[in-house]
Design a protein around this motif. Structure first.
Motif, mmCIF file in Angstrom:
data_model
loop_
_atom_site.group_PDB
_atom_site.id
_atom_site.type_symbol
_atom_site.label_atom_id
_atom_site.label_comp_id
_atom_site.label_asym_id
_atom_site.label_seq_id
_atom_site.Cartn_x
_atom_site.Cartn_y
_atom_site.Cartn_z
ATOM 1 N N VAL A 109 0.776 -1.331 -0.014
ATOM 2 C CA VAL A 109 0.113 -0.125 -0.112
ATOM 3 C C VAL A 109 0.855 1.315 -0.244
ATOM 4 O O VAL A 109 0.425 2.144 -0.929
ATOM 5 C CB VAL A 109 -0.990 -0.007 1.034
ATOM 6 C CG1 VAL A 109 -1.766 1.257 1.515
ATOM 7 C CG2 VAL A 109 -1.893 -0.935 1.027
ATOM 8 N N ILE A 110 1.781 1.293 0.833
ATOM 9 C CA ILE A 110 2.941 2.333 0.956
ATOM 10 C C ILE A 110 3.507 2.552 -0.420
ATOM 11 O O ILE A 110 3.850 3.610 -1.065
ATOM 12 C CB ILE A 110 3.790 2.252 1.807
ATOM 13 C CG1 ILE A 110 3.080 2.384 3.349
ATOM 14 C CG2 ILE A 110 4.900 3.511 2.044
ATOM 15 C CD1 ILE A 110 3.987 1.936 4.591
ATOM 16 N N SER A 111 3.704 1.442 -1.087
ATOM 17 C CA SER A 111 4.672 1.646 -2.516
ATOM 18 C C SER A 111 3.829 2.223 -3.596
ATOM 19 O O SER A 111 4.504 2.786 -4.553
ATOM 20 C CB SER A 111 5.102 0.148 -2.641
ATOM 21 O OG SER A 111 5.923 -0.381 -1.844
ATOM 22 N N VAL A 112 2.537 1.810 -3.477
ATOM 23 C CA VAL A 112 1.645 2.374 -4.457
ATOM 24 C C VAL A 112 1.626 3.979 -4.606
ATOM 25 O O VAL A 112 1.651 4.674 -5.348
ATOM 26 C CB VAL A 112 0.197 1.929 -4.391
ATOM 27 C CG1 VAL A 112 -0.637 2.817 -5.340
ATOM 28 C CG2 VAL A 112 0.065 0.449 -4.523
ATOM 29 N N GLY A 113 1.778 4.553 -3.197
ATOM 30 C CA GLY A 113 1.916 5.962 -3.094
ATOM 31 C C GLY A 113 3.023 6.435 -3.582
ATOM 32 O O GLY A 113 3.305 7.403 -4.097
ATOM 33 N N HIS A 151 0.135 20.110 -8.732
ATOM 34 C CA HIS A 151 0.107 18.637 -9.003
ATOM 35 C C HIS A 151 0.896 18.075 -7.830
ATOM 36 O O HIS A 151 0.583 16.678 -7.350
ATOM 37 C CB HIS A 151 0.343 18.345 -10.124
ATOM 38 C CG HIS A 151 0.109 17.139 -10.832
ATOM 39 N ND1 HIS A 151 -1.160 16.484 -11.136
ATOM 40 C CD2 HIS A 151 0.996 15.850 -10.700
ATOM 41 C CE1 HIS A 151 -1.003 15.159 -11.379
ATOM 42 N NE2 HIS A 151 0.347 14.692 -11.021
ATOM 43 N N THR A 152 2.365 18.442 -7.816
ATOM 44 C CA THR A 152 3.369 17.962 -7.025
ATOM 45 C C THR A 152 2.864 17.895 -5.550
ATOM 46 O O THR A 152 3.184 16.872 -4.780
ATOM 47 C CB THR A 152 4.640 18.997 -6.980
ATOM 48 O OG1 THR A 152 5.129 19.053 -8.427
ATOM 49 C CG2 THR A 152 5.659 18.308 -5.858
ATOM 50 N N MET A 153 1.965 18.844 -5.055
ATOM 51 C CA MET A 153 1.655 18.695 -3.696
ATOM 52 C C MET A 153 0.559 17.705 -3.688
ATOM 53 O O MET A 153 0.452 16.827 -2.631
ATOM 54 C CB MET A 153 0.824 19.999 -3.424
ATOM 55 C CG MET A 153 0.417 20.284 -1.861
ATOM 56 S SD MET A 153 -0.192 21.925 -1.412
ATOM 57 C CE MET A 153 -1.435 22.053 -2.460
ATOM 58 N N TYR A 154 -0.236 17.536 -4.680
ATOM 59 C CA TYR A 154 -1.104 16.394 -4.489
ATOM 60 C C TYR A 154 -0.360 14.930 -4.415
ATOM 61 O O TYR A 154 -1.140 14.087 -3.985
ATOM 62 C CB TYR A 154 -2.269 16.501 -5.754
ATOM 63 C CG TYR A 154 -3.060 17.411 -5.652
ATOM 64 C CD1 TYR A 154 -3.430 18.228 -4.612
ATOM 65 C CD2 TYR A 154 -3.830 18.057 -6.878
ATOM 66 C CE1 TYR A 154 -4.385 19.401 -4.480
ATOM 67 C CE2 TYR A 154 -4.759 18.977 -6.889
ATOM 68 C CZ TYR A 154 -4.964 19.633 -5.790
ATOM 69 O OH TYR A 154 -5.864 20.758 -5.888
ATOM 70 N N LEU A 155 0.640 14.765 -5.234
ATOM 71 C CA LEU A 155 1.264 13.577 -5.147
ATOM 72 C C LEU A 155 1.948 13.371 -4.000
ATOM 73 O O LEU A 155 1.597 11.958 -3.600
ATOM 74 C CB LEU A 155 2.451 13.731 -6.310
ATOM 75 C CG LEU A 155 2.371 13.801 -7.682
ATOM 76 C CD1 LEU A 155 3.563 13.873 -8.536
ATOM 77 C CD2 LEU A 155 1.600 12.479 -8.282
ATOM 78 N N TYR A 156 2.367 14.259 -3.090
ATOM 79 C CA TYR A 156 2.885 13.974 -1.777
ATOM 80 C C TYR A 156 1.615 13.541 -0.804
ATOM 81 O O TYR A 156 1.976 13.083 0.252
ATOM 82 C CB TYR A 156 3.639 15.007 -1.409
ATOM 83 C CG TYR A 156 5.217 14.879 -2.124
ATOM 84 C CD1 TYR A 156 6.263 14.022 -1.432
ATOM 85 C CD2 TYR A 156 5.487 15.712 -3.213
ATOM 86 C CE1 TYR A 156 7.435 13.957 -1.843
ATOM 87 C CE2 TYR A 156 6.631 15.634 -3.607
ATOM 88 C CZ TYR A 156 7.624 14.824 -3.192
ATOM 89 O OH TYR A 156 8.778 14.718 -3.638
ATOM 90 N N ALA A 157 0.508 14.202 -1.204
ATOM 91 C CA ALA A 157 -0.638 14.104 -0.352
ATOM 92 C C ALA A 157 -1.129 12.733 -0.427
ATOM 93 O O ALA A 157 -1.529 11.796 0.517
ATOM 94 C CB ALA A 157 -1.840 15.021 -0.653
ATOM 95 N N LEU A 158 -1.038 12.242 -1.733
ATOM 96 C CA LEU A 158 -1.523 10.933 -1.964
ATOM 97 C C LEU A 158 -0.593 9.777 -1.363
ATOM 98 O O LEU A 158 -1.043 8.836 -0.872
ATOM 99 C CB LEU A 158 -1.133 10.613 -3.458
ATOM 100 C CG LEU A 158 -1.824 9.290 -3.962
ATOM 101 C CD1 LEU A 158 -3.338 8.776 -3.674
ATOM 102 C CD2 LEU A 158 -1.522 8.993 -5.639
ATOM 103 N N ALA A 159 0.708 10.024 -1.132
ATOM 104 C CA ALA A 159 1.659 9.322 -0.476
ATOM 105 C C ALA A 159 1.292 9.253 1.061
ATOM 106 O O ALA A 159 1.394 8.361 1.514
ATOM 107 C CB ALA A 159 3.200 9.468 -0.815
#
Length: 350
Positions: A80-84, A241-249
Motif C-alpha cells: 500500500v505504501i509502495s503504491v503511493g 500537482h506535486t503537492m497532490y502527489l505527496y498528499a497521495l503518498a
C-alpha cells in the motif's frame, strides 16, 4: 523541347509526384522485450524463480496455500505504501517520510481521546483519524516542496525525523493498545477465505492502476516526471500537482497505519521503521525510473511480492536476516543497472 524529349521526361515527373512508400514499423522480439512487457516478464520470471527455490528448499511448507497467503499478507502493508511512492517517484520526487508518517498516524489513531470517541460512536473514527494524519503530513510535505522550493530529499527527511519525534511524544514512548473490539474483528476477518489486509492491498493497487493509467491525473504525473519545465510551459499546474502527489503518498501511509493497527492491535512510534526504504526498493525493482517519467503499478506490485517471497524463503529455511539484507541489496543494484541499460537504449532509439 521536342515531343520525344517531353515524353521521356513526363514519366519521371509523374513518378516524383507519386507518394513514396512508408517504411513499415517492425515489432521485433528484442524491441518488445525491452519495453514494459519485457520488464514485467522479467519480474514474473524472477518471482517464479524464487518460488522454485522455495519449493525445492522448503517443500510443502512453502508451496501450501496458507503460506502463499502469508506472503501476500506480508506484502500488503508495504504494498500500500509502495503504491503511493510509485506516484511520487514517477512525478520526479522522493518521499523518505512515509514510514514515520505511518507510525505517527498509528499513534494518533490510538490516543485515549480518539478511542473514547470511537467507543461512543463507531470504530471508523480511528480509521478517519489515521487517514487524516497521513493526508495532512503529505500535504505539508508537498507544500514545502512545491511552494517552499525545498529539495524533496531534505523536506521529507525533515518530516521523517519530526513525525517520528512527535509520535514518541504523543505516545510517551509506550505502546497504545487498541481497545475497540469491532475494529479488531473487522481488520482480522476473512472475506471469501482471504485476509482483510490482502483485500485492502488489492483495492489500493487497483485504484492506483486506474488513477495512473486511465485518468488525466496519471498522464500529468508522467508528463511532470518526464520533463517538469515542458509540463509547466504546456500549462500544467506543476506545483499544485506535486503537492497532490505527496498528499497521495501520505494518504497511503495513513491506510497502512490502519492496517498495522489491525495486525498488531497496537499503536506505537516504532511502527513503519525503515518502511520508506522497503517501499522505494520495491518501486525501483518494479521498473519505475528514479529520475521520474516512467513506472507502473503492476511492476510495483511484483516488486513488493518479490521481496516478500524472498523474506519468506529465508524464514522457511531459518537463514540469517543479515544474509537476507545482502540479497535485497544485490537485487536493488541489479534493478538499477537494468534501468540504466533500458534508459540508454531508449535514448539511442530516439
Amino acid at each position: 523541347m521536342s515531343e520525344s524529349q517531353s515524353q521521356t521526361i513526363a514519366p519521371a515527373e509523374a513518378g516524383s509526384e507519386a507518394p513514396q512508400p512508408q517504411p513499415r514499423r517492425r515489432f521485433t522480439a528484442k524491441g518488445l522485450l525491452s519495453g514494459s512487457v519485457g520488464r514485467n516478464l522479467g519480474l514474473i520470471l524472477a518471482l517464479a524463480a524464487l518460488f522454485v527455490v522455495g519449493a525445492i528448499t522448503a517443500g510443502d511448507r512453502f508451496t501450501n496455500i496458507d503460506n502463499i497467503l502469508v506472503i501476500i499478507r506480508l506484502a500488503s502493508i508495504i504494498g500500500v505504501i509502495s503504491v503511493g511512492m510509485t506516484f511520487v517517484i514517477i512525478g520526479g520526487g522522493i518521499d523518505l517520510s512515509v514510514g514515520s508518517v505511518m507510525g505517527l498516524a498509528s499513534v494518533v489513531a490510538t490516543l485515549s481521546a480518539i478511542q473514547a470517541a470511537a467507543d461512543n460512536s463507531t470504530w471508523l473514527v480511528m480509521v478517519f483519524t489515521a487517514l487524516a494524519v497521513g493526508l495532512a503530513a503529505g500535504f505539508l510535505n508537498g507544500f514545502v516542496i512545491a511552494y517552499g522550493k525545498v529539495v524533496a530529499f531534505m523536506a521529507t527527511l525533515a518530516m521523517l525525523v519530526a513525525a517520528r519525534g512527535l509520535a514518541e511524544i504523543l505516545a510517551n514512548r509506550t505502546t497504545q493498545v487498541v481497545r475497540i473490539p469491532e475494529f479488531i474483528e473487522f481488520m482480522n476477518m476473512d472475506l471469501l477465505g482471504i485476509d482483510m489486509l490482502i483485500w485492502i492491498f488489492v483495492i489500493v493497487a487497483v485504484a492506483g492502476w486506474i488513477l495512473l493509467n486511465r485518468t488525466t491525473f496519471g498522464r500529468r504525473t508522467v508528463a511532470i516526471g518526464g520533463n517538469r519545465e515542458a509540463a509547466r510551459l504546456a500549462g500544467l499546474a506543476v506545483r499544485r500537482h506535486t503537492m497532490y502527489l505527496y498528499a497521495l503518498a501520505g494518504l497511503t501511509a495513513g491506510i497502512a497505519a490502519v492496517m498495522i493497527l489491525g495486525r498488531t492491535t497496537a499503536g506505537t512510534s516504532t511502527h513503519g521503521t525503515l518502511y520508506e526504504l522497503d517501499a522505494i526498493a520495491a518501486v525501483v525493482v518494479g521498473g519505475t525510473l528514479l529520475v521520474g517519467g516512467r513506472g507502473t503499478i503492476t511492476g510495483t506490485v511484483f516488486g513488493v511480492l518479490i521481496f516478500a517471497t524472498l523474506t519468506n524463503v529465508f524464514t522457511q529455511n531459518n537463514l540469517s536476516t543479515s544474509v537476507q539484507a545482502v540479497a535485497k541489496g544485490v537485487i536493488i543494484v541489479i534493478a538499477v543497472l537494468l534501468q540504466q541499460r533500458f534508459a540508454g537504449q531508449g535514448s539511442k532509439s530516439h
